[in-house]
Design a protein around this motif. Structure first.
Motif, PDB file in Angstrom:
ATOM      1  N   ALA A  14       6.323  -8.263   7.319  1.00  0.00           N
ATOM      2  CA  ALA A  14       6.012  -8.853   6.014  1.00  0.00           C
ATOM      3  C   ALA A  14       5.206  -7.875   5.161  1.00  0.00           C
ATOM      4  O   ALA A  14       5.466  -7.704   3.965  1.00  0.00           O
ATOM      5  N   THR A  15       4.244  -7.204   5.766  1.00  0.00           N
ATOM      6  CA  THR A  15       3.417  -6.231   5.045  1.00  0.00           C
ATOM      7  C   THR A  15       4.266  -5.060   4.545  1.00  0.00           C
ATOM      8  O   THR A  15       4.151  -4.633   3.391  1.00  0.00           O
ATOM      9  N   ILE A  16       5.140  -4.546   5.401  1.00  0.00           N
ATOM     10  CA  ILE A  16       6.006  -3.429   5.016  1.00  0.00           C
ATOM     11  C   ILE A  16       6.956  -3.845   3.898  1.00  0.00           C
ATOM     12  O   ILE A  16       7.196  -3.092   2.951  1.00  0.00           O
ATOM     13  N   LEU A  58       4.976  -4.008   0.632  1.00  0.00           N
ATOM     14  CA  LEU A  58       4.714  -2.650   0.136  1.00  0.00           C
ATOM     15  C   LEU A  58       5.978  -2.014  -0.441  1.00  0.00           C
ATOM     16  O   LEU A  58       5.928  -1.299  -1.448  1.00  0.00           O
ATOM     17  N   GLY A  59       7.118  -2.274   0.179  1.00  0.00           N
ATOM     18  CA  GLY A  59       8.384  -1.757  -0.333  1.00  0.00           C
ATOM     19  C   GLY A  59       8.704  -2.299  -1.712  1.00  0.00           C
ATOM     20  O   GLY A  59       9.142  -1.573  -2.602  1.00  0.00           O
ATOM     21  N   VAL A  60       8.489  -3.602  -1.916  1.00  0.00           N
ATOM     22  CA  VAL A  60       8.737  -4.218  -3.225  1.00  0.00           C
ATOM     23  C   VAL A  60       7.804  -3.625  -4.280  1.00  0.00           C
ATOM     24  O   VAL A  60       8.226  -3.321  -5.404  1.00  0.00           O
ATOM     25  N   PHE A 115      -1.824  -7.392  15.409  1.00  0.00           N
ATOM     26  CA  PHE A 115      -0.892  -8.037  14.491  1.00  0.00           C
ATOM     27  C   PHE A 115       0.429  -8.303  15.199  1.00  0.00           C
ATOM     28  O   PHE A 115       0.869  -7.509  16.034  1.00  0.00           O
ATOM     29  N   THR A 116       1.072  -9.370  14.776  1.00  0.00           N
ATOM     30  CA  THR A 116       2.395  -9.666  15.324  1.00  0.00           C
ATOM     31  C   THR A 116       3.442  -8.852  14.577  1.00  0.00           C
ATOM     32  O   THR A 116       3.188  -8.310  13.494  1.00  0.00           O
ATOM     33  N   LEU A 117       4.608  -8.784  15.165  1.00  0.00           N
ATOM     34  CA  LEU A 117       5.698  -8.049  14.550  1.00  0.00           C
ATOM     35  C   LEU A 117       6.071  -8.642  13.197  1.00  0.00           C
ATOM     36  O   LEU A 117       6.349  -7.915  12.231  1.00  0.00           O
TER      37      LEU A 117
END
Length: 111
Positions: free
Chosen positions: A13-15, A18-20, A6-8
């Motif tokens: 974007a995933t983190i 998940l935070g939202v 995966f790219t940075l």
């Protein structure tokens, strides 16, 4: 040659997503738990009052005198009611019911 992984930007974007989701989910879960506690307290209060009614019925059936005050611990309730043992029920002779004398004490224990 292709690199796997995966790219940075994808990871960020995933983190973020998940935070939202956590920001939305945690307060909802806490409200759900608080509502469940309140409903359990209400159910416990009704069970205690029903036990008071059963106590009255039993005493009248046996032609025994009714006490003007009883402790919840004297009602032979389930072990889950032990924490309410010192709560006092007062007898209302005009309506033939026991009622919880101090709702604040009940609510303090219930928290």
């Amino acid at each position: 040659m292709k690199k796997k992984g995966f790219t940075l930007v994808e990871l960020l974007a995933t983190i973020t997503i998940l935070g939202v989701i956590m920001i939305i989910a945690v307060p909802s879960y806490n409200r759900y738990i608080e509502n469940a506690r309140k409903k359990k307290c209400d159910a416990d209060k009704m069970a205690i009052i029903d036990a008071g009614k059963a106590y009255i019925t039993q005493k009248i059936y046996k032609n025994e005198t009714l006490r003007t005050e009883i402790k919840v611990g004297d009602l032979n309730l389930d072990k889950s009611f032990e924490k309410y043992g010192e709560i006092t029920l007062k007898y209302d002779s005009t309506n033939y019911i026991y009622y919880i004398e101090d709702n604040n004490a009940f609510n303090d224990i219930c928290k």
